[in-house]
Design a protein around this motif. Sequence first.
Motif, PDB file in Angstrom:
ATOM      1  N   VAL A   1      -1.910 -10.907   9.991  1.00 46.34           N
ATOM      2  CA  VAL A   1      -0.429 -10.453   9.529  1.00 46.34           C
ATOM      3  C   VAL A   1      -0.373  -9.839   7.982  1.00 46.34           C
ATOM      4  CG1 VAL A   1       1.873 -10.830   9.008  1.00 46.34           C
ATOM      5  CG2 VAL A   1       0.828 -11.395  11.580  1.00 46.34           C
ATOM      6  N   GLY A   2      -1.025 -10.953   7.249  1.00 50.03           N
ATOM      7  CA  GLY A   2      -1.353 -10.636   5.941  1.00 50.03           C
ATOM      8  C   GLY A   2      -2.206  -9.482   5.533  1.00 50.03           C
ATOM      9  N   ALA A   3      -3.098  -9.431   6.248  1.00 51.13           N
ATOM     10  CA  ALA A   3      -4.104  -8.061   6.165  1.00 51.13           C
ATOM     11  C   ALA A   3      -3.165  -6.781   6.469  1.00 51.13           C
ATOM     12  CB  ALA A   3      -5.212  -8.238   6.902  1.00 51.13           C
ATOM     13  N   ALA A   4      -2.459  -6.895   7.655  1.00 49.38           N
ATOM     14  CA  ALA A   4      -1.820  -5.617   7.946  1.00 49.38           C
ATOM     15  C   ALA A   4      -0.718  -5.408   7.095  1.00 49.38           C
ATOM     16  CB  ALA A   4      -0.917  -5.918   9.163  1.00 49.38           C
ATOM     17  N   LEU A   5       0.034  -6.205   6.475  1.00 48.21           N
ATOM     18  CA  LEU A   5       1.118  -5.945   5.569  1.00 48.21           C
ATOM     19  C   LEU A   5       0.721  -5.381   4.337  1.00 48.21           C
ATOM     20  CD1 LEU A   5       3.565  -9.110   5.876  1.00 48.21           C
ATOM     21  CD2 LEU A   5       3.919  -6.701   6.876  1.00 48.21           C
ATOM     22  N   SER A   6      -0.490  -5.850   3.530  1.00 45.55           N
ATOM     23  CA  SER A   6      -0.951  -5.621   2.513  1.00 45.55           C
ATOM     24  C   SER A   6      -2.209  -4.739   2.537  1.00 45.55           C
ATOM     25  CB  SER A   6      -1.355  -6.941   1.458  1.00 45.55           C
ATOM     26  OG  SER A   6      -1.895  -6.408   0.178  1.00 45.55           O
ATOM     27  N   GLY A   7      -3.292  -5.053   3.427  1.00 48.02           N
ATOM     28  CA  GLY A   7      -4.426  -4.259   3.127  1.00 48.02           C
ATOM     29  C   GLY A   7      -4.495  -2.874   3.914  1.00 48.02           C
ATOM     30  N   GLY A   8      -3.682  -3.018   5.118  1.00 44.79           N
ATOM     31  CA  GLY A   8      -3.624  -1.510   5.872  1.00 44.79           C
ATOM     32  C   GLY A   8      -2.770  -0.510   5.199  1.00 44.79           C
ATOM     33  N   LEU A   9      -1.845  -1.080   4.536  1.00 44.03           N
ATOM     34  CA  LEU A   9      -0.695  -0.071   3.874  1.00 44.03           C
ATOM     35  C   LEU A   9      -1.079   0.113   2.446  1.00 44.03           C
ATOM     36  CD1 LEU A   9       2.709  -1.881   5.093  1.00 44.03           C
ATOM     37  CD2 LEU A   9       1.159   0.344   6.281  1.00 44.03           C
ATOM     38  N   SER A  10      -1.851  -0.748   1.666  1.00 39.73           N
ATOM     39  CA  SER A  10      -2.333  -0.563   0.363  1.00 39.73           C
ATOM     40  C   SER A  10      -2.943   0.762  -0.110  1.00 39.73           C
ATOM     41  CB  SER A  10      -3.242  -1.564  -0.042  1.00 39.73           C
ATOM     42  OG  SER A  10      -2.758  -2.794  -0.254  1.00 39.73           O
ATOM     43  N   PRO A  11      -3.766   1.523   0.697  1.00 40.49           N
ATOM     44  CA  PRO A  11      -4.259   2.655   0.505  1.00 40.49           C
ATOM     45  C   PRO A  11      -3.224   3.946   0.735  1.00 40.49           C
ATOM     46  CG  PRO A  11      -6.052   1.610   1.806  1.00 40.49           C
ATOM     47  CD  PRO A  11      -4.810   0.911   1.908  1.00 40.49           C
ATOM     48  N   LEU A  12      -2.284   3.634   1.724  1.00 41.64           N
ATOM     49  CA  LEU A  12      -1.465   4.560   1.776  1.00 41.64           C
ATOM     50  C   LEU A  12      -0.337   4.365   0.878  1.00 41.64           C
ATOM     51  CD1 LEU A  12      -0.244   6.497   3.977  1.00 41.64           C
ATOM     52  CD2 LEU A  12       0.974   4.893   5.158  1.00 41.64           C
ATOM     53  N   ILE A  13      -0.012   3.246   0.455  1.00 45.44           N
ATOM     54  CA  ILE A  13       1.018   3.016  -0.555  1.00 45.44           C
ATOM     55  C   ILE A  13       0.595   3.514  -1.858  1.00 45.44           C
ATOM     56  CG2 ILE A  13       2.273   1.278  -1.834  1.00 45.44           C
ATOM     57  CD1 ILE A  13       2.441  -0.473   0.510  1.00 45.44           C
ATOM     58  N   ALA A  14      -0.785   3.582  -2.191  1.00 43.38           N
ATOM     59  CA  ALA A  14      -1.446   3.852  -3.466  1.00 43.38           C
ATOM     60  C   ALA A  14      -1.423   5.430  -3.583  1.00 43.38           C
ATOM     61  CB  ALA A  14      -2.710   3.381  -3.695  1.00 43.38           C
ATOM     62  N   ALA A  15      -1.931   5.983  -2.523  1.00 40.85           N
ATOM     63  CA  ALA A  15      -1.742   7.386  -2.524  1.00 40.85           C
ATOM     64  C   ALA A  15      -0.508   8.127  -2.668  1.00 40.85           C
ATOM     65  CB  ALA A  15      -2.409   8.150  -1.069  1.00 40.85           C
ATOM     66  N   SER A  16       0.467   7.632  -1.831  1.00 39.42           N
ATOM     67  CA  SER A  16       1.887   8.078  -1.880  1.00 39.42           C
ATOM     68  C   SER A  16       2.525   7.698  -3.412  1.00 39.42           C
ATOM     69  CB  SER A  16       2.543   7.182  -0.646  1.00 39.42           C
ATOM     70  OG  SER A  16       2.277   7.589   0.353  1.00 39.42           O
ATOM     71  N   LEU A  17       2.373   6.563  -3.689  1.00 42.19           N
ATOM     72  CA  LEU A  17       2.756   6.490  -5.021  1.00 42.19           C
ATOM     73  C   LEU A  17       2.154   7.200  -6.420  1.00 42.19           C
ATOM     74  CD1 LEU A  17       2.539   2.493  -5.406  1.00 42.19           C
ATOM     75  CD2 LEU A  17       4.704   3.802  -5.427  1.00 42.19           C
TER      76      LEU A  17
ATOM     77  N   GLY B   1       0.191  12.029 -10.328  1.00 46.48           N
ATOM     78  CA  GLY B   1      -1.123  11.721 -10.593  1.00 46.48           C
ATOM     79  C   GLY B   1      -1.336  10.724 -11.184  1.00 46.48           C
ATOM     80  N   ALA B   2      -0.264   9.851 -11.757  1.00 47.19           N
ATOM     81  CA  ALA B   2      -0.393   8.804 -12.533  1.00 47.19           C
ATOM     82  C   ALA B   2      -0.631   7.514 -11.785  1.00 47.19           C
ATOM     83  CB  ALA B   2       0.857   8.580 -13.547  1.00 47.19           C
ATOM     84  N   THR B   3      -1.388   6.341 -12.395  1.00 46.18           N
ATOM     85  CA  THR B   3      -1.899   5.413 -11.902  1.00 46.18           C
ATOM     86  C   THR B   3      -1.161   4.102 -11.874  1.00 46.18           C
ATOM     87  OG1 THR B   3      -3.628   4.665 -13.341  1.00 46.18           O
ATOM     88  CG2 THR B   3      -4.228   6.104 -11.487  1.00 46.18           C
ATOM     89  N   TRP B   4      -0.200   4.137 -12.958  1.00 49.14           N
ATOM     90  CA  TRP B   4       0.597   2.935 -13.197  1.00 49.14           C
ATOM     91  C   TRP B   4       1.482   2.342 -12.122  1.00 49.14           C
ATOM     92  CZ3 TRP B   4       5.880   3.101 -12.808  1.00 49.14           C
ATOM     93  CH2 TRP B   4       6.525   4.374 -12.645  1.00 49.14           C
ATOM     94  N   PRO B   5       2.107   3.293 -11.187  1.00 49.66           N
ATOM     95  CA  PRO B   5       2.759   2.474 -10.044  1.00 49.66           C
ATOM     96  C   PRO B   5       1.812   1.590  -9.285  1.00 49.66           C
ATOM     97  CG  PRO B   5       3.424   4.652 -10.203  1.00 49.66           C
ATOM     98  CD  PRO B   5       1.879   4.650 -11.036  1.00 49.66           C
TER      99      PRO B   5
END
Length: 437
Positions: free
Chosen positions: A383-399, A405-409
């Motif tokens: 569950v921890g992996a799903a909440l953070s790992g699976g969504l992190s690349p998607l969240i990072a690309a969206s941010l 194009g800034a990386t601070w978020p």
Amino acid sequence: MTVAEGFSTASVPDDAANLRRIVWSSVIGTAVEWYDFLIYGAATALVFNKVFFAAGDPALATIAAFGTYAVGFLARPLGAAIFGHFGDKVGRKAMLAVTIIVMGLGTFLIGLLPTYQQIGVAAPVLLVVLRFLQGIGLGGEWGGAVLMVVENAPKHRRGLFGSMVQVGNPIGNLAAIGMFALVSQLPESEFMAWGWRIPFLISVLLVGVGLWIRLRMEETPAFRQLKARNEVARMPVLDVFKYHRRPFFTAVCLKISEIAYASIAGVFVMSYATSRLGLSRGLILNGAFIASFVALFSIPLFGWMSDKLGRKTMFYASCLFSALFAFPLFWLLDTRDPTIVILTIVVAISFGQMVMFGIGAPWYSELFTARLRYTGASLGFQVGAALSGGLSPLIAASLMTWAGGATWPVSLFLIACALITAVATFVAPETANKELT
């Protein structure tokens, strides 16, 4: 036969040689599972946004590709619930054999999928289905592999031996990266046409080896005792939420920072460095390859240190690093200096991911009683992996798209994840060198 007779000294695998065999059997089987799961991550960053999605905005195609990557993580809790249920009712060994078949089937079929240009929208739909199947397999596999070792290890070395199972991750990653580095030597047109499929198709051979190894393993003493005493849980998932809510949510939050760093530094950075910075695909693969090689030695070292210093101390140190390195991570990548880029990836993965990844295996298991350990540890981890790992690349690309194009978020996101895990570390009990409940 009485309970005492069923557990004579001869029937319990407690000698050093047998423990080593159990550890290495778990490592090899887990390496096969991670290879199957991780080649998808490399293909997501390098291939899938081009062959399984319609031509158009590259940023949107990348977000869509990372969305399918997330599906595997979101499926992992379901796999943990399904196989955790039967792992706590039927046994650890049987589930390990089933999960490796499920994972291998999903991986092999991805290698046969037609592209978007060949069958249209059905291509990404089928890709999502097979990624979901991969997630089910890995979600159920991890807990069983860890428990085979943790439930056999002496209390003063559970950190070391439990972390050894996690070495299967860098071994699988090295194999996955090595395969992609090899096929990346093909001309670009051939790599995109058929070369990327080879790492997926060859997995069927590795699955055969892993299955043979797992069928030779013995059931753990802890589970055999539960069976003999007729104390096996009837509904493990329900019992976890009824009796072990606090350990479960603690395990979930302990996973958040580690898997966020793994997904950002190990997957998202591939896309960021090649698409935004114009760095070569080979350079980033080399960085990930070296990081995985270092992890072969750092994971058991961190596990050994956790037996000496405690699980909590090691987790606090990794959380502190993760927060402090969140901004320098991208500043160093932006230098575009090949040496600095490789070192940055190695440092980020080693101290942001591998400390908690290695120690988490024994610690999550130690939070739960034997009758609910497969389900509790697996669900907390997945569950921890799903909440953070699976969504992190998607969240990072969206941010990054939102921030122009800034990386601070993305850096702020990593800091937030580190704070969540630090709080969970404070709440969690210290379990090093204590008897399993």
